[in-house]
Write a protein that holds these residues in place. Structure first.
Motif, PDB file in Angstrom:
ATOM      1  N   GLY A  51       0.774  -1.223   0.000  1.00 16.82           N
ATOM      2  CA  GLY A  51       0.000   0.000   0.000  1.00 16.82           C
ATOM      3  C   GLY A  51       0.812   1.282   0.000  1.00 16.82           C
ATOM      4  O   GLY A  51       0.303   2.349  -0.364  1.00 16.82           O
ATOM      5  N   ARG A  52       2.062   1.180   0.437  1.00 11.45           N
ATOM      6  CA  ARG A  52       2.933   2.370   0.445  1.00 11.45           C
ATOM      7  C   ARG A  52       4.276   2.035  -0.179  1.00 11.45           C
ATOM      8  O   ARG A  52       4.803   0.948   0.021  1.00 11.45           O
ATOM      9  CB  ARG A  52       3.144   2.867   1.869  1.00 11.45           C
ATOM     10  N   THR A  53       4.794   3.016  -0.899  1.00  5.42           N
ATOM     11  CA  THR A  53       6.113   2.866  -1.516  1.00  5.42           C
ATOM     12  C   THR A  53       6.978   4.076  -1.188  1.00  5.42           C
ATOM     13  O   THR A  53       6.456   5.175  -0.906  1.00  5.42           O
ATOM     14  CB  THR A  53       5.994   2.720  -3.040  1.00  5.42           C
ATOM     15  N   TYR A  54       8.265   3.875  -1.232  1.00  4.44           N
ATOM     16  CA  TYR A  54       9.236   4.907  -0.870  1.00  4.44           C
ATOM     17  C   TYR A  54      10.374   4.855  -1.881  1.00  4.44           C
ATOM     18  O   TYR A  54      10.763   3.761  -2.321  1.00  4.44           O
ATOM     19  CB  TYR A  54       9.773   4.667   0.537  1.00  4.44           C
ATOM     20  N   TYR A  55      10.918   6.026  -2.206  1.00  4.28           N
ATOM     21  CA  TYR A  55      11.970   6.085  -3.219  1.00  4.28           C
ATOM     22  C   TYR A  55      13.074   7.051  -2.817  1.00  4.28           C
ATOM     23  O   TYR A  55      12.826   8.091  -2.197  1.00  4.28           O
ATOM     24  CB  TYR A  55      11.392   6.559  -4.559  1.00  4.28           C
ATOM     25  N   ALA A  56      14.283   6.716  -3.239  1.00  3.30           N
ATOM     26  CA  ALA A  56      15.373   7.676  -3.137  1.00  3.30           C
ATOM     27  C   ALA A  56      15.125   8.802  -4.141  1.00  3.30           C
ATOM     28  O   ALA A  56      14.535   8.583  -5.207  1.00  3.30           O
ATOM     29  CB  ALA A  56      16.702   6.992  -3.444  1.00  3.30           C
ATOM     30  N   ASP A  57      15.595   9.987  -3.809  1.00  7.67           N
ATOM     31  CA  ASP A  57      15.380  11.137  -4.695  1.00  7.67           C
ATOM     32  C   ASP A  57      15.956  10.883  -6.093  1.00  7.67           C
ATOM     33  O   ASP A  57      15.388  11.339  -7.089  1.00  7.67           O
ATOM     34  CB  ASP A  57      16.018  12.388  -4.095  1.00  7.67           C
ATOM     35  N   ALA A  58      17.058  10.148  -6.162  1.00  2.00           N
ATOM     36  CA  ALA A  58      17.739   9.935  -7.442  1.00  2.00           C
ATOM     37  C   ALA A  58      16.919   9.128  -8.437  1.00  2.00           C
ATOM     38  O   ALA A  58      17.177   9.195  -9.645  1.00  2.00           O
ATOM     39  CB  ALA A  58      19.080   9.249  -7.207  1.00  2.00           C
ATOM     40  N   VAL A  59      15.937   8.380  -7.951  1.00  2.00           N
ATOM     41  CA  VAL A  59      15.165   7.509  -8.844  1.00  2.00           C
ATOM     42  C   VAL A  59      13.685   7.871  -8.871  1.00  2.00           C
ATOM     43  O   VAL A  59      12.925   7.294  -9.665  1.00  2.00           O
ATOM     44  CB  VAL A  59      15.321   6.028  -8.450  1.00  2.00           C
ATOM     45  N   LYS A  60      13.267   8.798  -8.046  1.00  2.00           N
ATOM     46  CA  LYS A  60      11.857   9.153  -7.965  1.00  2.00           C
ATOM     47  C   LYS A  60      11.344   9.634  -9.318  1.00  2.00           C
ATOM     48  O   LYS A  60      11.987  10.442  -9.986  1.00  2.00           O
ATOM     49  CB  LYS A  60      11.677  10.245  -6.897  1.00  2.00           C
ATOM     50  N   GLY A  61      10.215   9.104  -9.722  1.00  2.00           N
ATOM     51  CA  GLY A  61       9.639   9.466 -11.009  1.00  2.00           C
ATOM     52  C   GLY A  61      10.109   8.611 -12.163  1.00  2.00           C
ATOM     53  O   GLY A  61       9.529   8.653 -13.252  1.00  2.00           O
ATOM     54  N   ARG A  62      11.160   7.827 -11.941  1.00  2.00           N
ATOM     55  CA  ARG A  62      11.695   6.952 -13.003  1.00  2.00           C
ATOM     56  C   ARG A  62      11.533   5.468 -12.644  1.00  2.00           C
ATOM     57  O   ARG A  62      11.344   4.645 -13.543  1.00  2.00           O
ATOM     58  CB  ARG A  62      13.173   7.257 -13.244  1.00  2.00           C
ATOM     59  N   PHE A  63      11.651   5.140 -11.385  1.00  2.00           N
ATOM     60  CA  PHE A  63      11.568   3.748 -10.935  1.00  2.00           C
ATOM     61  C   PHE A  63      10.250   3.518 -10.202  1.00  2.00           C
ATOM     62  O   PHE A  63       9.736   4.420  -9.527  1.00  2.00           O
ATOM     63  CB  PHE A  63      12.712   3.423  -9.981  1.00  2.00           C
ATOM     64  N   THR A  64       9.741   2.291 -10.306  1.00  2.00           N
ATOM     65  CA  THR A  64       8.522   1.904  -9.599  1.00  2.00           C
ATOM     66  C   THR A  64       8.719   0.541  -8.954  1.00  2.00           C
ATOM     67  O   THR A  64       9.065  -0.421  -9.647  1.00  2.00           O
ATOM     68  CB  THR A  64       7.317   1.845 -10.548  1.00  2.00           C
ATOM     69  N   ILE A  65       8.506   0.497  -7.654  1.00  2.00           N
ATOM     70  CA  ILE A  65       8.566  -0.771  -6.935  1.00  2.00           C
ATOM     71  C   ILE A  65       7.144  -1.304  -6.773  1.00  2.00           C
ATOM     72  O   ILE A  65       6.205  -0.540  -6.531  1.00  2.00           O
ATOM     73  CB  ILE A  65       9.277  -0.622  -5.573  1.00  2.00           C
ATOM     74  N   SER A  66       7.000  -2.614  -6.899  1.00  2.00           N
ATOM     75  CA  SER A  66       5.696  -3.248  -6.712  1.00  2.00           C
ATOM     76  C   SER A  66       5.926  -4.659  -6.203  1.00  2.00           C
ATOM     77  O   SER A  66       7.054  -5.161  -6.206  1.00  2.00           O
ATOM     78  CB  SER A  66       4.897  -3.262  -8.017  1.00  2.00           C
ATOM     79  N   ARG A  67       4.853  -5.287  -5.753  1.00  2.00           N
ATOM     80  CA  ARG A  67       4.977  -6.661  -5.266  1.00  2.00           C
ATOM     81  C   ARG A  67       3.717  -7.437  -5.590  1.00  2.00           C
ATOM     82  O   ARG A  67       2.621  -6.857  -5.721  1.00  2.00           O
ATOM     83  CB  ARG A  67       5.247  -6.692  -3.760  1.00  2.00           C
ATOM     84  N   ASP A  68       3.877  -8.751  -5.687  1.00  2.00           N
ATOM     85  CA  ASP A  68       2.772  -9.673  -5.888  1.00  2.00           C
ATOM     86  C   ASP A  68       2.883 -10.716  -4.786  1.00  2.00           C
ATOM     87  O   ASP A  68       3.714 -11.634  -4.880  1.00  2.00           O
ATOM     88  CB  ASP A  68       2.844 -10.299  -7.279  1.00  2.00           C
ATOM     89  N   ASN A  69       2.076 -10.571  -3.755  1.00  2.00           N
ATOM     90  CA  ASN A  69       2.187 -11.489  -2.614  1.00  2.00           C
ATOM     91  C   ASN A  69       1.751 -12.908  -2.969  1.00  2.00           C
ATOM     92  O   ASN A  69       2.173 -13.865  -2.323  1.00  2.00           O
ATOM     93  CB  ASN A  69       1.404 -10.948  -1.431  1.00  2.00           C
TER      94      ASN A  69
END
Length: 123
Positions: free
Chosen positions: A56-74
């Motif tokens: 439900g929540r994701t967090y990113y380093a400033d260097a990758v924000k807007g370019r990288f997306t983390i997701s998961r499939d439990n």
């Protein structure tokens, strides 16, 4: 013990995309906050992104924000890192990480590490 196996790394031109996957086993995946770190030659390992147990929540380093997306499939015990608009400075070994019962905020939080997958971005 939890085992984490990354895949999906490779060589890509600047501006291109890659999707990393990390398959987990040995523990109940949905009980773990997951994250990605990276380490370039001669540099310290650094935080890239993290996701809570539910996704439900994701967090990113400033260097990758807007370019990288983390997701998961439990259901598949897998966490992903979609990397777009790659830059040469994204070149590093990327590591999957897991933390029991909470999200990963920093490297000291990590309980388990994967072996890493190399990402190389050419200019």
């Amino acid at each position: 013990q939890m085992q984490l196996v990354e895949s999906g790394g490779g060589l890509v031109q600047a501006g291109g995309s890659l999707r990393l996957s990390c398959a987990a086993s040995g523990r109940t995946f949905s009980n773990y906050g997951m994250g990605w770190f990276r380490q370039a030659p001669g540099k310290e390992r650094e935080y890239v992104a993290a996701i809570t147990r539910s996704g439900g929540r994701t967090y990113y380093a400033d260097a990758v924000k807007g370019r990288f997306t983390i997701s998961r499939d439990n259901a598949k015990n897998t966490v992903y890192l979609q990397m777009n608009s790659l830059k040469p400075e994204d070149t590093a070994n990327y590591y999957c990480a897991a933390r029991s019962s909470a999200y990963i905020a920093k490297i000291a939080d990590v309980d388990y590490w994967g072996q890493g997958t190399q990402v190389t971005v050419s200019s």
